[in-house]
Motif scaffolding. Structure first.
Motif, PDB file in Angstrom:
ATOM      1  N   PHE A   1      29.158  75.997  32.997  1.00 30.82           N
ATOM      2  CA  PHE A   1      28.510  76.739  34.067  1.00 30.82           C
ATOM      3  C   PHE A   1      29.473  76.918  35.239  1.00 30.82           C
ATOM      4  O   PHE A   1      30.110  75.966  35.688  1.00 30.82           O
ATOM      5  CB  PHE A   1      27.272  76.004  34.574  1.00 30.82           C
ATOM      6  CG  PHE A   1      26.139  75.968  33.588  1.00 30.82           C
ATOM      7  CD1 PHE A   1      25.991  74.890  32.731  1.00 30.82           C
ATOM      8  CD2 PHE A   1      25.232  77.005  33.528  1.00 30.82           C
ATOM      9  CE1 PHE A   1      24.943  74.848  31.817  1.00 30.82           C
ATOM     10  CE2 PHE A   1      24.181  76.978  32.616  1.00 30.82           C
ATOM     11  CZ  PHE A   1      24.051  75.904  31.763  1.00 30.82           C
TER      12      PHE A   1
ATOM     13  N   PHE B   1      24.116  79.308  40.265  1.00 34.29           N
ATOM     14  CA  PHE B   1      24.737  79.105  38.963  1.00 34.29           C
ATOM     15  C   PHE B   1      24.754  80.386  38.147  1.00 34.29           C
ATOM     16  O   PHE B   1      23.842  81.214  38.228  1.00 34.29           O
ATOM     17  CB  PHE B   1      23.967  78.045  38.173  1.00 34.29           C
ATOM     18  CG  PHE B   1      24.198  76.636  38.641  1.00 34.29           C
ATOM     19  CD1 PHE B   1      23.439  76.089  39.656  1.00 34.29           C
ATOM     20  CD2 PHE B   1      25.196  75.871  38.063  1.00 34.29           C
ATOM     21  CE1 PHE B   1      23.660  74.792  40.092  1.00 34.29           C
ATOM     22  CE2 PHE B   1      25.424  74.567  38.486  1.00 34.29           C
ATOM     23  CZ  PHE B   1      24.652  74.034  39.509  1.00 34.29           C
ATOM     24  N   GLY B   2      25.794  80.523  37.338  1.00 35.58           N
ATOM     25  CA  GLY B   2      25.804  81.556  36.322  1.00 35.58           C
ATOM     26  C   GLY B   2      24.904  81.155  35.169  1.00 35.58           C
ATOM     27  O   GLY B   2      24.340  80.058  35.135  1.00 35.58           O
ATOM     28  N   GLN B   3      24.781  82.073  34.199  1.00 36.06           N
ATOM     29  CA  GLN B   3      23.868  81.859  33.084  1.00 36.06           C
ATOM     30  C   GLN B   3      24.402  80.852  32.073  1.00 36.06           C
ATOM     31  O   GLN B   3      23.654  80.394  31.213  1.00 36.06           O
ATOM     32  CB  GLN B   3      23.606  83.182  32.353  1.00 36.06           C
ATOM     33  CG  GLN B   3      23.099  84.293  33.224  1.00 36.06           C
ATOM     34  CD  GLN B   3      21.624  84.190  33.503  1.00 36.06           C
ATOM     35  OE1 GLN B   3      21.127  83.169  33.941  1.00 36.06           O
ATOM     36  NE2 GLN B   3      20.904  85.274  33.262  1.00 36.06           N
TER      37      GLN B   3
ATOM     38  N   GLN C   1      28.218  70.882  30.374  1.00 38.23           N
ATOM     39  CA  GLN C   1      27.003  70.188  29.954  1.00 38.23           C
ATOM     40  C   GLN C   1      27.019  69.973  28.458  1.00 38.23           C
ATOM     41  O   GLN C   1      27.115  70.933  27.686  1.00 38.23           O
ATOM     42  CB  GLN C   1      25.759  70.991  30.348  1.00 38.23           C
ATOM     43  CG  GLN C   1      24.454  70.273  30.028  1.00 38.23           C
ATOM     44  CD  GLN C   1      23.233  71.101  30.393  1.00 38.23           C
ATOM     45  OE1 GLN C   1      23.242  72.329  30.305  1.00 38.23           O
ATOM     46  NE2 GLN C   1      22.175  70.424  30.833  1.00 38.23           N
TER      47      GLN C   1
ATOM     48  N   LEU D   1      30.955  67.644  36.705  1.00 36.45           N
ATOM     49  CA  LEU D   1      31.900  68.489  37.412  1.00 36.45           C
ATOM     50  C   LEU D   1      33.248  68.505  36.704  1.00 36.45           C
ATOM     51  O   LEU D   1      33.825  67.449  36.430  1.00 36.45           O
ATOM     52  CB  LEU D   1      32.081  67.998  38.849  1.00 36.45           C
ATOM     53  CG  LEU D   1      33.041  68.788  39.719  1.00 36.45           C
ATOM     54  CD1 LEU D   1      32.457  70.163  40.043  1.00 36.45           C
ATOM     55  CD2 LEU D   1      33.361  68.043  41.008  1.00 36.45           C
TER      56      LEU D   1
ATOM     57  N   GLU E   1      28.335  73.512  26.823  1.00 35.58           N
ATOM     58  CA  GLU E   1      27.979  74.660  27.645  1.00 35.58           C
ATOM     59  C   GLU E   1      28.648  74.512  29.007  1.00 35.58           C
ATOM     60  O   GLU E   1      28.676  73.419  29.580  1.00 35.58           O
ATOM     61  CB  GLU E   1      26.468  74.786  27.800  1.00 35.58           C
ATOM     62  CG  GLU E   1      26.029  76.087  28.456  1.00 35.58           C
ATOM     63  CD  GLU E   1      24.583  76.440  28.218  1.00 35.58           C
ATOM     64  OE1 GLU E   1      23.789  75.537  27.871  1.00 35.58           O
ATOM     65  OE2 GLU E   1      24.226  77.630  28.391  1.00 35.58           O
TER      66      GLU E   1
ATOM     67  N   PHE F   1      32.760  76.218  41.721  1.00 37.40           N
ATOM     68  CA  PHE F   1      32.714  75.021  40.880  1.00 37.40           C
ATOM     69  C   PHE F   1      32.565  75.423  39.409  1.00 37.40           C
ATOM     70  O   PHE F   1      31.952  76.436  39.094  1.00 37.40           O
ATOM     71  CB  PHE F   1      31.517  74.139  41.254  1.00 37.40           C
ATOM     72  CG  PHE F   1      31.426  73.794  42.714  1.00 37.40           C
ATOM     73  CD1 PHE F   1      30.768  74.632  43.595  1.00 37.40           C
ATOM     74  CD2 PHE F   1      31.993  72.629  43.190  1.00 37.40           C
ATOM     75  CE1 PHE F   1      30.683  74.323  44.950  1.00 37.40           C
ATOM     76  CE2 PHE F   1      31.916  72.308  44.534  1.00 37.40           C
ATOM     77  CZ  PHE F   1      31.254  73.156  45.414  1.00 37.40           C
TER      78      PHE F   1
ATOM     79  N   TYR G   1      31.169  73.434  35.908  1.00 40.51           N
ATOM     80  CA  TYR G   1      30.522  72.252  35.352  1.00 40.51           C
ATOM     81  C   TYR G   1      30.465  72.382  33.840  1.00 40.51           C
ATOM     82  O   TYR G   1      30.402  73.486  33.296  1.00 40.51           O
ATOM     83  CB  TYR G   1      29.093  72.127  35.874  1.00 40.51           C
ATOM     84  CG  TYR G   1      28.956  71.669  37.307  1.00 40.51           C
ATOM     85  CD1 TYR G   1      28.962  72.585  38.346  1.00 40.51           C
ATOM     86  CD2 TYR G   1      28.796  70.319  37.621  1.00 40.51           C
ATOM     87  CE1 TYR G   1      28.823  72.167  39.669  1.00 40.51           C
ATOM     88  CE2 TYR G   1      28.644  69.888  38.932  1.00 40.51           C
ATOM     89  CZ  TYR G   1      28.654  70.822  39.946  1.00 40.51           C
ATOM     90  OH  TYR G   1      28.509  70.399  41.251  1.00 40.51           O
TER      91      TYR G   1
ATOM     92  N   LEU H   1      24.820  67.829  34.101  1.00 40.17           N
ATOM     93  CA  LEU H   1      26.063  68.570  34.295  1.00 40.17           C
ATOM     94  C   LEU H   1      27.129  67.643  34.875  1.00 40.17           C
ATOM     95  O   LEU H   1      26.844  66.818  35.745  1.00 40.17           O
ATOM     96  CB  LEU H   1      25.846  69.749  35.240  1.00 40.17           C
ATOM     97  CG  LEU H   1      25.298  71.036  34.652  1.00 40.17           C
ATOM     98  CD1 LEU H   1      23.894  70.853  34.108  1.00 40.17           C
ATOM     99  CD2 LEU H   1      25.358  72.150  35.686  1.00 40.17           C
TER     100      LEU H   1
END
Lengths: 114, 112
Positions: free
Chosen positions: A90, A104-106, A38, A46, A88, A34, A36, A44
């Motif tokens: 993700f 989740f990634g950073q 933000q 999608l 941002e 996925f 996302y 968040l």
């Protein structure tokens, strides 16, 4: 265990330029992936998802991502950046335990310059 | 419109105080999740629930507690045992596993 790595915590592009946000994952099972977005002080939203089938996935706002199993990547692209894309982003992979958990990634902050 | 409502948007906690963050969804989703977001650290899972009256600890459950008495509600309590509670808290829900999660707009918790 699953993990997600987003290369580059900050990416800066000019308005109208190509957007490329990188995501690599590790998973012991076929992944569900996925992206996302933000915006400041919001939740968040999608952008797109890969579950099975076609490896090129189209999402909202002109974004798309390609699932490459051999490279364990799921990079997000958009042909032409717009100022409103500044946010941002993700990348996330589903946990293989079938609990619905996401890893989740950073996050990558996208800056769009006029 | 269906969605997830988090309240309050901003919350302040005094030393030694417990505070509760509300999360309500009208999407008829079975699964609900609580995340903590700190700058540069992405989202970290606090607790999750796949069904009413059942929930599991996530990666950073210490200092937090939850309940799931109704399908549409999943409140999070930040207890005095959580020594660093300042963060942005996000609630999410999904229809079932491997489906996208839908997020609320978050609650920002700060210490007075």
């Amino acid at each position: 265990a699953q993990s997600v790595t987003q290369l580059g915590s900050h990416v800066s592009v000019s308005e109208g330029a190509l957007v490329l946000l990188r995501c690599n994952y590790s998973s012991s099972v076929p992944p569900y992936l996925f992206w996302y977005v933000q915006y400041p002080n919001q939740g968040l939203q999608l952008l797109l998802k890969y579950t099975t089938g076609a490896t090129l996935v189209k999402g909202i706002n002109g974004f798309e991502a390609e699932f490459k199993k051999s490279e364990t990547s799921f990079h997000l692209t958009k042909p032409s950046a717009h100022m409103s894309d500044a946010a941002e982003y993700f990348c996330a992979v589903s946990d293989s335990s079938n609990t619905g958990k996401l890893i989740f990634g950073q996050g990558t902050t996208l800056q769009v310059k006029p | 419109d269906g969605g997830i409502t988090q309240s309050p948007k901003y919350l302040f906690r005094k030393e030694g105080q417990n505070v509760t963050l509300s999360c309500e969804q009208n999407l008829n989703h079975d699964a609900m999740y609580w995340y903590r977001q700190d700058p540069g650290q992405g989202l970290r899972l606090i607790y999750y629930s796949q069904i009413v009256n059942d929930f599991q600890k996530g990666d950073i459950a210490e200092g937090y507690s939850v309940s799931r008495e109704k399908k549409e509600s999943f409140p999070l309590t930040v207890t005095s045992a959580q020594k660093n509670p300042t963060a942005f808290y996000l609630c999410a829900s999904s229809v079932r596993y491997n489906q996208p999660q839908h997020f609320g707009d978050g609650t920002r918790l700060s210490i007075l």
